[in-house]
Design an enzyme around this catalytic site. Structure first.
Site, PDB file in Angstrom:
ATOM      1  N   ARG A  33      48.455 -39.949  73.609  1.00  0.00           N
ATOM      2  CA  ARG A  33      48.640 -37.996  73.811  1.00  0.00           C
ATOM      3  C   ARG A  33      50.134 -37.649  73.375  1.00  0.00           C
ATOM      4  O   ARG A  33      50.507 -36.580  72.774  1.00  0.00           O
ATOM      5  CB  ARG A  33      48.240 -37.614  75.223  1.00  0.00           C
ATOM      6  CG  ARG A  33      46.843 -38.072  75.330  1.00  0.00           C
ATOM      7  CD  ARG A  33      46.598 -37.521  76.663  1.00  0.00           C
ATOM      8  NE  ARG A  33      46.972 -36.261  77.549  1.00  0.00           N
ATOM      9  CZ  ARG A  33      45.905 -35.128  77.282  1.00  0.00           C
ATOM     10  NH1 ARG A  33      44.709 -35.519  76.735  1.00  0.00           N
ATOM     11  NH2 ARG A  33      46.027 -34.035  77.509  1.00  0.00           N
ATOM     12  N   GLY A 116      51.676 -29.419  80.864  1.00  0.00           N
ATOM     13  CA  GLY A 116      52.220 -27.875  80.861  1.00  0.00           C
ATOM     14  C   GLY A 116      53.455 -27.700  80.881  1.00  0.00           C
ATOM     15  O   GLY A 116      54.659 -28.517  80.491  1.00  0.00           O
ATOM     16  N   GLU A 571      45.627 -31.925  53.561  1.00  0.00           N
ATOM     17  CA  GLU A 571      45.458 -32.786  54.931  1.00  0.00           C
ATOM     18  C   GLU A 571      45.938 -34.212  54.215  1.00  0.00           C
ATOM     19  O   GLU A 571      46.501 -35.127  54.857  1.00  0.00           O
ATOM     20  CB  GLU A 571      43.551 -33.261  54.746  1.00  0.00           C
ATOM     21  CG  GLU A 571      43.440 -34.219  55.517  1.00  0.00           C
ATOM     22  CD  GLU A 571      43.996 -34.624  57.229  1.00  0.00           C
ATOM     23  OE1 GLU A 571      43.700 -35.038  58.369  1.00  0.00           O
ATOM     24  OE2 GLU A 571      44.676 -33.080  57.819  1.00  0.00           O
TER      25      GLU A 571
END
Length: 696
Positions: A33, A116, A571
């Site tokens: 992550r 967050g 991409e």
């Protein structure tokens, strides 16, 4: 961005060493992550403060710190709550003092891990400092821990859930939180708003029900036998705080027995809970999970999991379902591959078949998308189809835009989510929005989704992660079923998004007789796409050689495409940037004369896409312009090209024009991979990047 992992054992004996290993293993599963530091906390020996470990760098440093410590790892616990975190720096540099868990005071009465950003942390900090609180870090998270202590100190007898409600009411922004306290041993509270949080449940005994009741607060006013409440904290209603720390009257909590987790005798049995930012660290232990909704407050105490609501309004369902994950532990392991990226590139033949499985009848040439069936007529009558996405997902939308325009005859718009949110453009009730996201948690896309829903438009989600925020908040959707993607740079999710969107275009044109021949051609192409991807992967050795011989010492690159392959150029450039740290620009061939030709010379590395489709004459013209100015591009094509001695040609298999981009992007995936490997970069976790971009 960031990762939370918590582990709670109740009536299941675990020693401290096992608990610490479980935390480290969970954090390793969350490394993809994105993070720059990590930390964890467990209970100390009786009468001692919590034991915390914090390290800057990868999780292996945290693991080494734990192994090298003199902490007694054989101490056994029958009831214990442990929390851990991987941090992506947003407030304060990566340093041990800024690592999570953040503490309320030197004795760590309250400790917090947080994903967050709190948008009102400066105001909170100012008020808390005025009340004598001394801050030691630069983080916004420390405000949560200190606010919890402040409320505890000024509210005698407050229980953990009530305290948590008072804390969470004051927070603004996006967050997922786990809070642990020495005042509430064996308990943990968790909440989320705009940042994902999942609860895994492991129990040897069968759960009585497959859901958890949501416990709403009872209104404090008008309840018989209850005194009228007053503001608990003078600072809450102090005009000098300008409304910060609002003076909301507390609701009286209604606490019921949690039906799912009690035995026939009415008492909880042995059970373990796992709190995590996503499912990857949980599936090793259990496939039974519950997805928290925004403003849910999960409280674990004495083996029971309770879900409370911050306020009576909102929250949707009165239960939270305990679901079974369709995921295997092998899918998040590297196996015999050196990196997750090359594993996921090589998985594409299977992932594309999984995307189509149960949706395409190749014999009858029919496409069925059950998730959209109830909304088919509404979508067909749409004023516009508006795709909203970020990064790689945005490129998949650009790739299929021409096909949607061709098959549906509905105007199509493709929006970058962040730009869409900034502009707040007009939204009509008869618009249909399609939100594309691998994680389903992309912050900008979620903000755009909220804006869309507020304006009454239909919202469709196209995501990879089941139970994600986008999949739950949209009216309907399509899961791409690519399987877990661990590498930060997306490969198989891109091609699965591509195919899923092609299926959507085919599905929406099912009633068009005039387009039947074209639809059949595309469906026949899809039937062969897995084999042709496998054939393209056989180019790996040649692409590796090209990367080493021609590009390894270059620090820039132009990638030029046209038509369906403009998206491939975008991409491809993104992959090269993300993984090899080479500046690359995807260029529309028709725009060469409008500035880009100024960069072309015999030293500029160029890759050109020259597919054998209706745009080939125009693409070839662009090639001639580049060659005339000394450029010597590497060519990716499915066409036999003559009289090109001295040029490197990567010949890929040929398929239907609208599917050719799936094959043509694979050389860029492999090219960027080998450039990164040969340069010694961290392929799976490139610097400064995160897999799930959950903050703006």
């Amino acid at each position: 961005m960031c990762g939370i992992f918590g582990y709670i054992n109740y009536l299941v004996e675990r020693d401290r060493g096992y608990i610490l290993k479980t935390l480290v293993k969970g954090l390793k599963r969350l490394e993809y992550r994105g993070y720059d530091s990590s930390g964890c906390a467990v209970d100390g020996d009786e009468g001692e403060d919590f034991i915390m470990f914090k390290e800057v760098g990868n999780v292996s440093k945290l693991e080494a710190s734990i192994k090298g410590s003199n902490v007694n790892k054989s101490t056994k616990f029958i009831n214990h709550c442990a929390i851990s975190h991987t941090r992506w720096a947003t407030h304060g540099i990566p340093s041990p003092i800024n690592c999570h868990p953040q503490r309320s005071d030197p004795h760590s009465e309250f400790i917090v891990v947080h994903n967050g950003i709190l948008t009102n942390y400066r105001e909170l900090r100012t008020v808390l400092e005025s009340r004598g609180m001394v801050f030691e870090s630069e983080t916004d998270t420390e405000c949560v821990a200190k606010l919890a202590k402040f409320i505890y100190d000024t509210t005698p007898g407050v229980d953990f859930t009530s305290l948590a409600k008072l804390v969470f009411r004051e927070l603004e922004g996006a967050y997922a939180l786990l809070i642990k306290s020495s005042h509430y041993p064996g308990e943990v509270v968790a909440t989320r708003r705009g940042s994902p949080l999942i609860v895994g449940v492991k129990s040897e005994q069968k759960l009585k029900v497959d859901f958890v009741d949501v416990e709403f607060p009872e209104p404090a006013e008008g309840l018989p036998g209850t005194p009228k409440p007053t503001s608990l904290h003078p600072v809450f209603s102090n005009p000098a705080t300008n409304g910060m720390l609002r003076g909301d009257k507390p609701d009286l909590l209604h606490r019921a027995q949690s039906r799912a987790f009690v035995s026939g005798e009415g008492v909880p049995g042995p059970i373990e809970y796992f709190f995590a930012s996503d499912a990857t660290p949980i599936i090793e232990y259990t496939k039974r999970v519950m997805f928290l909704e925004d403003d849910d407050i999960a409280h674990v105490r004495d083996g029971e999991l309770h879900v409370h609501r911050l306020r009576r309004e909102g929250g949707g369902s009165t239960t939270r379902t305990i679901e079974t994950l369709e995921m295997e532990i092998a899918s998040v392991m590297k196996g015999n591959y050196d990196h997750y990226m090359i594993k996921e590139i090589c998985e594409q033949p299977d992932s594309l078949l999984n995307t189509m499985r149960g949706r395409v009848n190749f014999v009858n040439r029919l496409v069925t998308l059950g998730g959209l069936e109830s909304y088919y007529d509404i979508i067909r009558k749409s004023r516009r189809l508006i795709f909203v996405a970020c990064g790689t997902s945005y490129h998949s939308c650009v790739a299929v835009r021409p096909l949607f325009e061709e098959l549906t005859n509905i105007p199509v718009v493709v929006e970058l989510a962040s730009d869409f949110v900034d502009r707040c453009p007009s939204v009509f009730r008869d618009d249909t929005f399609i939100f594309v996201s691998q994680s389903g948690e992309t912050a900008d896309s979620l903000l755009a989704l909220q804006y869309t829903l507020e304006n009454g438009a239909l919202a469709i989600g196209v995501v990879n992660c089941v139970g994600s925020s986008i999949s739950r908040k949209t009216h309907c959707g399509v899961h791409i079923n690519a399987g877990p993607e661990i590498c930060v740079a997306s490969t198989k999710a891109y091609t699965s998004q591509y195919v899923a969107l092609v299926l959507m275009a085919l599905y929406l044109s099912r009633d068009s007789v005039s387009r039947l021949e074209r639809r059949n051609e595309i469906i026949d192409g899809l039937a062969e796409i897995g084999e042709k991807v496998q054939e393209t992967l056989h180019l790996n050795a040649a692409i590796k050689q090209t990367a080493i011989e021609q590009l390894i010492n270059k620090d820039k690159m132009l990638i030029i495409g046209r038509g369906y392959h403009y998206a491939t150029a975008l991409e491809g450039a993104l992959k090269v940037k993300e993984i090899s740290y080479t500046h690359a620009e995807g260029v529309l061939a028709g725009e060469l004369k409008h500035g880009v030709l100024a960069l072309v010379d015999n030293d500029m590395p160029i890759v050109m896409l020259l597919p054998d489709d209706y745009n080939f004459p125009k693409a070839w013209n662009a090639f001639e312009q580049v060659r005339a100015r000394g450029g010597k591009p590497i060519i990716i094509t499915d066409k036999k090209l003559d009289n090109l001695e001295g040029f490197t040609i990567i010949k890929v298999p040929k398929t239907v024009d609208c599917l050719q981009g799936i094959l043509n992007v694979i050389p860029f995936q492999l090219l960027s991979y080998w450039l990164a490997v040969k340069r010694g970069h961290n392929v799976d976790q490139p610097r400064n990047l995160a897999k799930s971009v959950t903050v703006e």
